[in-house]
Every structure is written in structure tokens, then in C-alpha cells.
Write a protein that holds these residues in place. Structure first.
Motif, PDB file in Angstrom:
ATOM      1  N   TYR A 193     -26.117 -26.352   5.348  1.00  0.00           N
ATOM      2  CA  TYR A 193     -25.316 -27.561   5.148  1.00  0.00           C
ATOM      3  C   TYR A 193     -25.190 -28.324   6.463  1.00  0.00           C
ATOM      4  O   TYR A 193     -24.127 -28.315   7.091  1.00  0.00           O
ATOM      5  CB  TYR A 193     -23.927 -27.194   4.598  1.00  0.00           C
ATOM      6  CG  TYR A 193     -23.976 -26.263   3.415  1.00  0.00           C
ATOM      7  CD1 TYR A 193     -24.679 -26.602   2.259  1.00  0.00           C
ATOM      8  CD2 TYR A 193     -23.345 -25.027   3.458  1.00  0.00           C
ATOM      9  CE1 TYR A 193     -24.753 -25.739   1.184  1.00  0.00           C
ATOM     10  CE2 TYR A 193     -23.406 -24.160   2.381  1.00  0.00           C
ATOM     11  CZ  TYR A 193     -24.117 -24.522   1.251  1.00  0.00           C
ATOM     12  OH  TYR A 193     -24.188 -23.660   0.190  1.00  0.00           O
ATOM     13  N   PRO A 194     -26.286 -28.940   6.877  1.00  0.00           N
ATOM     14  CA  PRO A 194     -26.239 -29.687   8.149  1.00  0.00           C
ATOM     15  C   PRO A 194     -25.212 -30.823   8.076  1.00  0.00           C
ATOM     16  O   PRO A 194     -25.058 -31.479   7.051  1.00  0.00           O
ATOM     17  CB  PRO A 194     -27.666 -30.233   8.295  1.00  0.00           C
ATOM     18  CG  PRO A 194     -28.258 -30.189   6.909  1.00  0.00           C
ATOM     19  CD  PRO A 194     -27.597 -29.045   6.224  1.00  0.00           C
ATOM     20  N   GLY A 195     -24.492 -31.009   9.160  1.00  0.00           N
ATOM     21  CA  GLY A 195     -23.498 -32.074   9.201  1.00  0.00           C
ATOM     22  C   GLY A 195     -22.140 -31.677   8.685  1.00  0.00           C
ATOM     23  O   GLY A 195     -21.238 -32.527   8.587  1.00  0.00           O
ATOM     24  N   ILE A 196     -21.944 -30.378   8.340  1.00  0.00           N
ATOM     25  CA  ILE A 196     -20.645 -29.940   7.856  1.00  0.00           C
ATOM     26  C   ILE A 196     -19.594 -30.147   8.953  1.00  0.00           C
ATOM     27  O   ILE A 196     -19.873 -29.978  10.142  1.00  0.00           O
ATOM     28  CB  ILE A 196     -20.695 -28.455   7.417  1.00  0.00           C
ATOM     29  CG1 ILE A 196     -19.363 -28.041   6.785  1.00  0.00           C
ATOM     30  CG2 ILE A 196     -21.067 -27.544   8.573  1.00  0.00           C
ATOM     31  CD1 ILE A 196     -19.396 -26.637   6.174  1.00  0.00           C
ATOM     32  N   LYS A 197     -18.398 -30.529   8.564  1.00  0.00           N
ATOM     33  CA  LYS A 197     -17.333 -30.777   9.536  1.00  0.00           C
ATOM     34  C   LYS A 197     -16.999 -29.484  10.282  1.00  0.00           C
ATOM     35  O   LYS A 197     -16.792 -28.431   9.676  1.00  0.00           O
ATOM     36  CB  LYS A 197     -16.076 -31.285   8.824  1.00  0.00           C
ATOM     37  CG  LYS A 197     -16.261 -32.643   8.143  1.00  0.00           C
ATOM     38  CD  LYS A 197     -15.010 -33.035   7.368  1.00  0.00           C
ATOM     39  CE  LYS A 197     -15.202 -34.351   6.624  1.00  0.00           C
ATOM     40  NZ  LYS A 197     -14.004 -34.697   5.814  1.00  0.00           N
ATOM     41  N   LYS A 198     -16.948 -29.575  11.606  1.00  0.00           N
ATOM     42  CA  LYS A 198     -16.717 -28.403  12.447  1.00  0.00           C
ATOM     43  C   LYS A 198     -15.383 -27.730  12.120  1.00  0.00           C
ATOM     44  O   LYS A 198     -15.287 -26.499  12.081  1.00  0.00           O
ATOM     45  CB  LYS A 198     -16.758 -28.801  13.923  1.00  0.00           C
ATOM     46  CG  LYS A 198     -18.105 -29.334  14.400  1.00  0.00           C
ATOM     47  CD  LYS A 198     -19.164 -28.247  14.397  1.00  0.00           C
ATOM     48  CE  LYS A 198     -20.482 -28.760  14.963  1.00  0.00           C
ATOM     49  NZ  LYS A 198     -21.531 -27.716  14.925  1.00  0.00           N
ATOM     50  N   ARG A 199     -14.345 -28.541  11.907  1.00  0.00           N
ATOM     51  CA  ARG A 199     -13.022 -27.967  11.639  1.00  0.00           C
ATOM     52  C   ARG A 199     -13.010 -27.234  10.295  1.00  0.00           C
ATOM     53  O   ARG A 199     -12.437 -26.141  10.182  1.00  0.00           O
ATOM     54  CB  ARG A 199     -11.976 -29.094  11.637  1.00  0.00           C
ATOM     55  CG  ARG A 199     -10.562 -28.623  11.327  1.00  0.00           C
ATOM     56  CD  ARG A 199      -9.912 -27.938  12.506  1.00  0.00           C
ATOM     57  NE  ARG A 199      -8.692 -27.228  12.115  1.00  0.00           N
ATOM     58  CZ  ARG A 199      -7.540 -27.836  11.846  1.00  0.00           C
ATOM     59  NH1 ARG A 199      -7.426 -29.162  11.935  1.00  0.00           N
ATOM     60  NH2 ARG A 199      -6.479 -27.122  11.510  1.00  0.00           N
ATOM     61  N   LEU A 232     -18.820 -25.177  -2.262  1.00  0.00           N
ATOM     62  CA  LEU A 232     -17.792 -25.706  -3.160  1.00  0.00           C
ATOM     63  C   LEU A 232     -16.687 -26.416  -2.387  1.00  0.00           C
ATOM     64  O   LEU A 232     -16.162 -27.439  -2.837  1.00  0.00           O
ATOM     65  CB  LEU A 232     -17.198 -24.568  -3.994  1.00  0.00           C
ATOM     66  CG  LEU A 232     -18.119 -23.957  -5.054  1.00  0.00           C
ATOM     67  CD1 LEU A 232     -17.457 -22.750  -5.693  1.00  0.00           C
ATOM     68  CD2 LEU A 232     -18.490 -24.984  -6.111  1.00  0.00           C
ATOM     69  N   LEU A 233     -16.310 -25.868  -1.232  1.00  0.00           N
ATOM     70  CA  LEU A 233     -15.284 -26.510  -0.402  1.00  0.00           C
ATOM     71  C   LEU A 233     -15.741 -27.906   0.023  1.00  0.00           C
ATOM     72  O   LEU A 233     -14.958 -28.860   0.016  1.00  0.00           O
ATOM     73  CB  LEU A 233     -14.986 -25.661   0.838  1.00  0.00           C
ATOM     74  CG  LEU A 233     -14.366 -24.283   0.604  1.00  0.00           C
ATOM     75  CD1 LEU A 233     -14.186 -23.562   1.931  1.00  0.00           C
ATOM     76  CD2 LEU A 233     -13.025 -24.400  -0.119  1.00  0.00           C
ATOM     77  N   VAL A 234     -17.014 -28.021   0.400  1.00  0.00           N
ATOM     78  CA  VAL A 234     -17.565 -29.317   0.803  1.00  0.00           C
ATOM     79  C   VAL A 234     -17.602 -30.263  -0.394  1.00  0.00           C
ATOM     80  O   VAL A 234     -17.221 -31.434  -0.290  1.00  0.00           O
ATOM     81  CB  VAL A 234     -18.970 -29.134   1.405  1.00  0.00           C
ATOM     82  CG1 VAL A 234     -19.623 -30.491   1.659  1.00  0.00           C
ATOM     83  CG2 VAL A 234     -18.900 -28.346   2.712  1.00  0.00           C
ATOM     84  N   ALA A 235     -18.066 -29.744  -1.543  1.00  0.00           N
ATOM     85  CA  ALA A 235     -18.181 -30.585  -2.743  1.00  0.00           C
ATOM     86  C   ALA A 235     -16.814 -31.088  -3.205  1.00  0.00           C
ATOM     87  O   ALA A 235     -16.690 -32.234  -3.669  1.00  0.00           O
ATOM     88  CB  ALA A 235     -18.853 -29.802  -3.871  1.00  0.00           C
ATOM     89  N   ASP A 236     -15.760 -30.254  -3.067  1.00  0.00           N
ATOM     90  CA  ASP A 236     -14.406 -30.640  -3.483  1.00  0.00           C
ATOM     91  C   ASP A 236     -13.655 -31.384  -2.387  1.00  0.00           C
ATOM     92  O   ASP A 236     -12.484 -31.748  -2.584  1.00  0.00           O
ATOM     93  CB  ASP A 236     -13.611 -29.392  -3.883  1.00  0.00           C
ATOM     94  CG  ASP A 236     -13.955 -28.933  -5.290  1.00  0.00           C
ATOM     95  OD1 ASP A 236     -14.978 -29.408  -5.822  1.00  0.00           O
ATOM     96  OD2 ASP A 236     -13.212 -28.102  -5.849  1.00  0.00           O
ATOM     97  N   ASP A 237     -14.331 -31.572  -1.244  1.00  0.00           N
ATOM     98  CA  ASP A 237     -13.726 -32.297  -0.114  1.00  0.00           C
ATOM     99  C   ASP A 237     -12.383 -31.680   0.281  1.00  0.00           C
ATOM    100  O   ASP A 237     -11.388 -32.385   0.489  1.00  0.00           O
ATOM    101  CB  ASP A 237     -13.551 -33.784  -0.464  1.00  0.00           C
ATOM    102  CG  ASP A 237     -13.387 -34.650   0.788  1.00  0.00           C
ATOM    103  OD1 ASP A 237     -13.810 -34.193   1.877  1.00  0.00           O
ATOM    104  OD2 ASP A 237     -12.831 -35.753   0.683  1.00  0.00           O
ATOM    105  N   VAL A 238     -12.372 -30.357   0.384  1.00  0.00           N
ATOM    106  CA  VAL A 238     -11.152 -29.643   0.768  1.00  0.00           C
ATOM    107  C   VAL A 238     -10.857 -29.909   2.244  1.00  0.00           C
ATOM    108  O   VAL A 238     -11.740 -29.825   3.096  1.00  0.00           O
ATOM    109  CB  VAL A 238     -11.308 -28.132   0.521  1.00  0.00           C
ATOM    110  CG1 VAL A 238     -10.098 -27.365   1.049  1.00  0.00           C
ATOM    111  CG2 VAL A 238     -11.509 -27.863  -0.964  1.00  0.00           C
ATOM    112  N   GLU A 239      -9.625 -30.233   2.528  1.00  0.00           N
ATOM    113  CA  GLU A 239      -9.234 -30.512   3.913  1.00  0.00           C
ATOM    114  C   GLU A 239      -9.077 -29.209   4.705  1.00  0.00           C
ATOM    115  O   GLU A 239      -8.565 -28.220   4.171  1.00  0.00           O
ATOM    116  CB  GLU A 239      -7.911 -31.274   3.942  1.00  0.00           C
ATOM    117  CG  GLU A 239      -7.998 -32.686   3.384  1.00  0.00           C
ATOM    118  CD  GLU A 239      -8.914 -33.577   4.211  1.00  0.00           C
ATOM    119  OE1 GLU A 239      -9.016 -33.350   5.440  1.00  0.00           O
ATOM    120  OE2 GLU A 239      -9.546 -34.469   3.622  1.00  0.00           O
TER     121      GLU A 239
END
Length: 280
Positions: A193-199, A232-239
Motif C-alpha cells: 500500500y504505497p503512500g499509506i499515511k505514516k501515522r 480495510l482501515l485504509v478503505a474505511d478511512d479510519v483516523e
């Protein structure tokens, strides 16, 4: 011929050493490790890295070693003889080549994957000793000997469901794929998942390793399950803040990707219930 990993597969130094040692020794590489740690994918990536064709033999509980060599279809021959089919006069028409024969008969070097060898009967590895050692076998129905034209790179995987015979182990180069540490797993995630948010990645992995380290789990989540969960966390835009604020004893968000049996789900539910009681 040197394996150095690929852009799609993060291989640590020890794993690369093991692959290259097995290639130099011309011995099968036996790879063990938890399910989901990339054992099967290793063979595919070795083939891709070296530019070789991959032949996969997926072993099941009912698989016999003979099936990897060849099978003689006596039933079809009997039926054809009753129907007067001319094919019946050539027994070769009823010999079905197995994966080992396919690898031995190839005019070029290939990677042969024998996947999950521990699923089969305990005699299965012993029945392949001579064929893997000498790289040849005899076809009794046609009285011919099949020899490997070019010795294949053989990679054998095991989930450690049962012990393998000592005689078989002596003929293999062995490597155990340890579960990746947080830094290595982060690199694996970033490959997928390139570009995934570091946090988000940091909080997700922190929560993931908390779950893996929990005492009493029947099945610890694997690398592949971590990848599914983070997807799934990325797809659901989980903070990230949502993960950071979650109680470590509570069921993790989208837990169905991580926990694969009711015993582990009930463990979290009990811990959460006990934590609520203590807060009263």
C-alpha cells in the motif's frame, strides 16, 4: 544465479542467504514458519527474480508422492479397449505426468514448489527421497527412466503441522521464516500500500502487535491478516486517532480480519467486560 529479493517481496538477509545456499548446494530448500508469513510467495518471487518458470505442486491430505511423478489411468485404458479405441495399443496415452515429471522434463531451469508438504501422510516425504536426491525416477509401465534435463530449484514449504522424517531433513537446506518485527512489517505494508499515511501505519502496527502479544490467543494474526486489516482501515478511512484511543482490551475495529475463531473473540469480550467492572 543470485536471489536478492524483489520490489514486491521483502526478504531479510538470512532468507536470501538460505535461498542462494540451497541453489549452490543443489538441494531442496525447506521453508517453515507460521501460516501467512510468505512461504509460498517466496517461491513465486524467486522464480520472478531469476526469470524462471514456476511449477506449483499444492499438497493436500489425500496427496500421494506417486502423483508427483505420474499416474497410470488403467480405468480409461480398460474402457477404450472395450470400445475398440486404437489408442489402447500405446500405454503412453494413459500415463499422466505429475509436477516432478514436468519439472524434470523441462529443457530449462525451473522453480518447483512443493507447497505445504506437512499436510500429506507422514510417508509422503520419505517416498520422494530418492527422486529429489537423484533427480530421476522409473516409469514401470513403459520401462523408461525419467531424468532431469536441468536440475530444478526445489522449494518445499511446511506449516509445522507434523514432524518431517530425519532422512528427508538431511537432504534439505532448512530455513525458518520468523515473524517480522515492526520495522520489517512496516516495509512490507508500504510495498503493498504505497503512500499509506505514516501515522495510520504506526498506530495500526502498534495495535496489531498488542493483539499478537496478548496472552491466551488461540491463533495469533499473521502477516497476511495484518495486510488485510490495514487494507480495510485504509478503505474505511479510519483516523489514526481512533486506533490510538482504543482500549487495548476491546475488540479491535474490523476484528474479523484479524481474529479467526470464536475463542479469541470471546477472550477480548471477557477482558473488556472485566475492565468495565474494575472502572465502576
Amino acid at each position: 544465479m543470485q536471489f536478492t529479493g524483489t520490489e514486491h517481496y521483502i526478504a531479510d538477509k538470512d532468507l536470501m542467504v538460505a535461498v542462494n545456499a540451497a541453489i549452490r548446494l543443489e538441494r531442496p530448500l525447506l521453508v517453515k514458519g507460521e501460516p501467512g508469513t510468505g512461504k509460498t510467495e517466496l517461491a513465486r518471487q524467486v522464480a520472478e527474480s531469476l526469470g524462471l518458470r514456476l511449477i506449483e505442486w499444492n499438497v493436500k491430505s489425500t496427496t500421494k508422492a506417486q502423483q508427483g511423478l505420474y499416474e497410470y489411468d488403467a480405468v480409461s485404458r480398460l474402457r477404450d479397449s472395450q470400445l475398440g479405441d486404437e489408442r489402447v495399443h500405446d500405454i503412453k496415452n494413459y500415463i499422466r505426468k505429475g509436477k516432478l515429471w514436468e519439472a524434470f522434463d523441462s529443457g530449462e531451469k525451473v522453480v518447483l514448489l512443493i507447497d505445504e508438504i506437512d499436510k500429506a501422510d507422514i510417508e509422503f516425504p520419505n517416498d520422494l527421497l530418492q527422486e529429489l536426491d537423484r533427480m530421476e525416477f522409473h516409469v514401470y509401465e513403459t520401462n523408461e527412466t525419467v531424468k532431469a534435463k536441468v536440475r530444478p530449484i526445489v522449494i518445499i514449504t511446511s506449516n509445522n503441522e507434523k514432524e518431517l522424517p530425519d532422512a528427508f531433513l538431511r537432504r534439505c537446506f532448512f530455513h525458518y521464516i520468523r515473524f517480522p518485527d515492526a520495522d520489517t512489517l512496516a516495509r512490507i505494508v508500504e510495498v503493498h500500500y504505497p503512500g499509506i499515511k505514516k501515522r495510520l501505519l504506526s498506530e495500526a502496527l502498534s495495535r496489531f502487535f498488542e493483539i499478537r502479544d496478548m496472552s491466551g490467543l488461540k491463533k495469533k494474526p499473521s502477516t497476511s491478516e495484518a495486510l488485510d486489516w490495514i487494507r480495510l482501515l485504509v478503505a474505511d478511512d479510519v483516523e489514526p486517532e481512533t486506533l490510538a484511543a482504543s482500549d487495548k482490551n476491546a475488540l479491535p475495529k474490523l476484528h474479523g480480519a484479524l481474529l479467526k475463531n470464536e475463542q479469541d473473540v470471546h477472550l477480548f469480550e471477557r477482558l473488556a467486560f472485566m475492565a468495565r467492572r474494575e472502572m465502576r
